[in-house]
Design a protein around this motif. Structure first.
Motif, short mmCIF file in Angstrom:
data_model
loop_
_atom_site.label_atom_id
_atom_site.label_comp_id
_atom_site.label_asym_id
_atom_site.label_seq_id
_atom_site.Cartn_x
_atom_site.Cartn_y
_atom_site.Cartn_z
N ARG A 8 0.94 -1.21 0.07
CA ARG A 8 -0.03 -0.01 -0.15
C ARG A 8 0.84 1.19 0.07
O ARG A 8 2.07 1.36 0.61
CB ARG A 8 -0.91 -0.02 1.31
N ARG A 9 0.29 2.44 -0.68
CA ARG A 9 0.96 3.50 -0.41
C ARG A 9 2.24 4.01 -1.43
O ARG A 9 2.99 4.93 -1.15
CB ARG A 9 1.47 4.08 0.91
N LEU A 10 2.59 3.06 -2.31
CA LEU A 10 3.94 3.28 -2.89
C LEU A 10 3.66 4.17 -4.12
O LEU A 10 4.70 4.55 -4.85
CB LEU A 10 4.38 1.98 -3.20
N GLY A 11 2.41 4.19 -4.39
CA GLY A 11 2.25 5.20 -5.45
C GLY A 11 1.79 4.33 -6.86
O GLY A 11 2.13 4.75 -8.07
N LYS A 12 1.39 3.45 -6.70
CA LYS A 12 0.82 2.45 -7.84
C LYS A 12 -0.16 3.20 -8.94
O LYS A 12 -0.01 3.19 -9.94
CB LYS A 12 0.33 0.91 -7.46
N THR A 13 -1.20 3.54 -8.10
CA THR A 13 -2.30 4.37 -8.70
C THR A 13 -2.02 5.60 -9.41
O THR A 13 -2.11 5.78 -10.61
CB THR A 13 -3.35 4.71 -7.72
N GLN A 14 -1.05 6.32 -8.64
CA GLN A 14 -0.58 7.36 -9.40
C GLN A 14 0.36 7.26 -10.57
O GLN A 14 0.25 7.89 -11.69
CB GLN A 14 0.48 8.20 -8.35
N GLU A 79 -6.93 -1.99 -7.56
CA GLU A 79 -7.52 -2.65 -6.04
C GLU A 79 -8.34 -3.86 -6.86
O GLU A 79 -9.30 -4.52 -6.20
CB GLU A 79 -8.55 -1.79 -5.42
N SER A 114 -2.56 -4.09 -4.00
CA SER A 114 -1.77 -3.73 -2.96
C SER A 114 -1.64 -4.90 -2.09
O SER A 114 -0.59 -5.18 -1.55
CB SER A 114 -2.26 -2.59 -1.96
N PHE A 151 10.88 15.35 -2.46
CA PHE A 151 9.83 15.82 -1.75
C PHE A 151 10.30 16.97 -0.54
O PHE A 151 9.31 17.40 0.03
CB PHE A 151 9.63 14.66 -1.32
N PRO A 172 6.02 7.38 -1.15
CA PRO A 172 5.53 8.73 -1.47
C PRO A 172 4.21 9.30 -0.61
O PRO A 172 4.37 10.41 -0.40
CB PRO A 172 5.11 8.34 -2.99
N TYR A 173 3.59 8.31 -0.39
CA TYR A 173 2.47 8.81 0.57
C TYR A 173 2.91 9.58 1.90
O TYR A 173 2.46 10.49 2.39
CB TYR A 173 1.75 7.70 0.93
N ASP A 176 4.62 12.88 0.74
CA ASP A 176 3.78 13.70 0.27
C ASP A 176 2.76 14.43 1.14
O ASP A 176 2.32 15.62 1.11
CB ASP A 176 2.99 13.15 -1.12
N1 LIG Z 1 5.45 9.80 -8.06
C1 LIG Z 1 4.68 10.56 -6.92
N2 LIG Z 1 4.96 11.77 -6.58
C2 LIG Z 1 4.27 12.71 -5.86
N3 LIG Z 1 3.34 11.95 -4.88
C3 LIG Z 1 3.15 10.61 -5.08
C4 LIG Z 1 3.84 9.90 -5.86
N4 LIG Z 1 3.20 8.81 -5.88
C5 LIG Z 1 2.26 8.85 -4.97
N5 LIG Z 1 2.11 9.90 -4.31
C6 LIG Z 1 1.47 10.24 -3.33
O1 LIG Z 1 1.07 9.12 -2.55
C7 LIG Z 1 -0.22 8.97 -2.23
C8 LIG Z 1 -0.42 7.12 -2.50
O2 LIG Z 1 -0.22 6.89 -3.79
P1 LIG Z 1 -1.28 5.87 -4.60
O3 LIG Z 1 -2.63 5.93 -4.20
O4 LIG Z 1 -0.94 6.03 -6.00
O5 LIG Z 1 -0.55 4.73 -3.89
P2 LIG Z 1 -0.85 3.14 -4.09
O6 LIG Z 1 0.30 2.52 -4.22
O7 LIG Z 1 -2.14 3.04 -5.15
O8 LIG Z 1 -1.52 2.98 -2.78
P3 LIG Z 1 -2.92 2.20 -2.10
O9 LIG Z 1 -2.86 0.63 -2.49
O10 LIG Z 1 -2.78 2.48 -0.74
O11 LIG Z 1 -4.03 3.00 -2.93
C9 LIG Z 1 -0.70 9.62 -3.44
O12 LIG Z 1 -1.94 10.23 -3.18
C10 LIG Z 1 0.03 10.89 -3.60
O13 LIG Z 1 -0.29 11.80 -2.20
#
Ligand SMILES: Nc1ncnc2c1ncn2[C@@H]1O[C@H](COP(=O)(O)OP(=O)(O)OP(=O)(O)O)[C@@H](O)[C@H]1O
Length: 436
Positions: A8-14, A79, A114, A151, A172-173, A176
């Motif tokens: 979780r929170r690694l920024g996969k979605t972003q 997800e 995640s 950051f 990143p989460y 950020d």
């Molecule tokens: N490359 C990036 N640059 C800046 N901020 C980022 C980046 N990637 C992610 N973030 C920050 O981290 C937060 C979490 O990212 P994201 O939702 O993409 O993670 P995830 O891996 O999909 O996590 P989850 O599984 O918990 O949804 C984003 O809302 C954003 O604030």
């Protein structure tokens, strides 16, 4: 077909959203934890923005994904484990659809998840329906030190950068979401120690999404954070049989929450001197300072940081500092090509940084993240310990170089040694942050 997974929170979605931001042939659906029927409704709703014809299609996954594949669309199911929770036949449905229809179209299907265990079960393991179908698999890891720096406020000096890295790491989460433009005491008090803090429950939340019965895992992580790093020490600390412990540690390793480290001179699979460490700095911080101590912070209020955390922080951060020094080694010795970099220990001997190079040089390093300058004793004991390391380069005499990594410089006698000897070098924080 692409799979993107990672904690979780690694920024996969972003990452995926960013890469598709200028595409009008993409459908990015973020699944919610609900029934399959609602998920299908939501999916059609999102997909109809770019593919209006989809509202005419029968509402099941096979028909909908098949239709989008025929249109050569890009479909992202974020997800993905929530979709499997609601409909466990989905991986097999996708497998059939892929084999019979989609693999011959230019359509792209991206599955994001995640829950590492569920993603593995559904997509990556040999007995999973989708095994072997992926053209690309992205196993996302935390950012490295250099990327995480972006950051941080520009005015941060190297010492502040190392403190922040040593606590928040490369997720990143965390980087950020936390307002880093304040002093460290305020950041930690408001974001982590305070019950209302953004990260106060974060590790617990992440663990509960992966583990159905987390108590024993919490106990193991607490023991490791308290410095019990061998299997025996952990088993003793939590009161379970030494033989049982590997089931739990293996699971934690698979979830990338801990790592088993062995001395650089040994093979990982064979070594009996492995030590566990918690990979994510924030998790280490949380299990060392927060978990189970909430009442204490409540009592101490604003004084908690000064009274409990600050005195222990240099020691806490020194752990990540040593790894930064290891990472910086190739940049600090540009003439060398390193075969291996790590740490080494045997009985009472221990060396924080050890690098073996291709032409027979062994670089050994001592890291000091305390306030006091690095003294001559540190260099002398580094020389003693290094003499015990058993490493003989192929056909060559070994040559030893000594690297001293210091937060606050070195004493006069060390400085003299550095200027008189050409096998000793002193590196300061700025050198390390530049090359890590
Ligand atoms: N490359 C990036 N640059 C800046 N901020 C980022 C980046 N990637 C992610 N973030 C920050 O981290 C937060 C979490 O990212 P994201 O939702 O993409 O993670 P995830 O891996 O999909 O996590 P989850 O599984 O918990 O949804 C984003 O809302 C954003 O604030």
């Amino acid at each position: 077909m692409v799979v993107v997974f990672g904690r979780r929170r690694l920024g996969k979605t972003q990452l995926v959203q960013h890469s598709l931001s200028d595409r009008d042939d993409a459908v990015v659906y973020q699944a919610t934890e609900t029934t399959s029927q609602i998920q299908l409704d939501e999916f059609v709703d999102v997909a109809s923005e770019n593919f209006s014809g989809i509202t005419q299609i029968k509402q099941n996954w096979e028909a909908l994904l098949g239709y989008l594949g025929d249109q050569d669309g890009i479909v992202v199911l974020d997800e993905f484990p929530y979709l499997i929770d609601a409909d466990e036949s989905l991986p097999s449905v996708i497998q059939r659809l892929w084999d019979q229809r989609l693999q011959s179209t230019s359509g792209t299907l991206v599955l994001i998840g995640s829950s590492i265990s569920m993603m593995e079960e559904a997509t990556l393991l040999g007995n999973s329906p989708l095994y072997g179908r992926f053209t690309e698999r992205l196993d996302l890891r935390p950012l490295n030190f250099a990327a995480a720096q972006e950051f941080l406020p520009d005015e941060y000096v190297p010492e502040e950068r190392i403190f922040m890295w040593g606590i928040f790491g490369g997720v990143p989460y965390y980087l950020d979401g936390v307002d880093l433009g304040r002093d460290l005491g305020t950041v930690l008090t408001e974001e982590v120690l305070s019950q209302k803090g953004y990260l106060h429950n974060e590790p617990e939340y992440v663990l509960r999404t992966e583990l159905t019965d987390p108590n024993r895992y919490f106990a193991i992580l607490t023991a490791i954070a308290a410095g019990k790093t061998t299997s025996n020490e952990i088993a003793q600390a939590i009161g379970i049989d030494g033989k049982q412990i590997s089931t739990y540690t293996q699971k934690l390793e698979r979830l990338r929450l801990i790592e088993r480290e062995v001395p650089i001179t040994e093979e990982k699979a064979k070594s009996r001197r492995g030590r566990y460490r918690i990979l994510d700095p924030l998790f280490r911080f949380w299990f060392r300072f927060v978990y189970g101590r909430e009442d204490r912070y409540e009592r101490l209020g604003e004084n908690a940081y000064d009274a409990v955390i600050e005195p222990e922080l240099p020691d806490f951060v020194s752990h990540e500092f040593e790894r930064l020094c290891q990472d910086a080694l190739p940049g600090l010795y540009p003439a060398e090509t390193f075969l291996d970099i790590g740490r080494w220990w045997y009985k009472q001997h221990e060396v924080d940084v050890v690098g073996f190079t291709i032409d027979g040089t062994m670089v050994v390093g001592e890291c000091k993240f305390t306030n006091a300058p690095l003294d001559y004793g540190a260099l002398a004991s580094l020389e003693d310990h290094a003499a015990e390391i058993r490493w003989t380069p192929d056909g060559d005499e070994r040559n030893t170089e000594y690297a001293l990594f210091a937060r606050n410089g070195a004493t006069q006698s060390v400085q003299e040694a550095v200027s008189e000897r050409d096998d000793v070098q002193l590196f300061e924080l700025g050198d390390i942050t530049k090359h890590a």
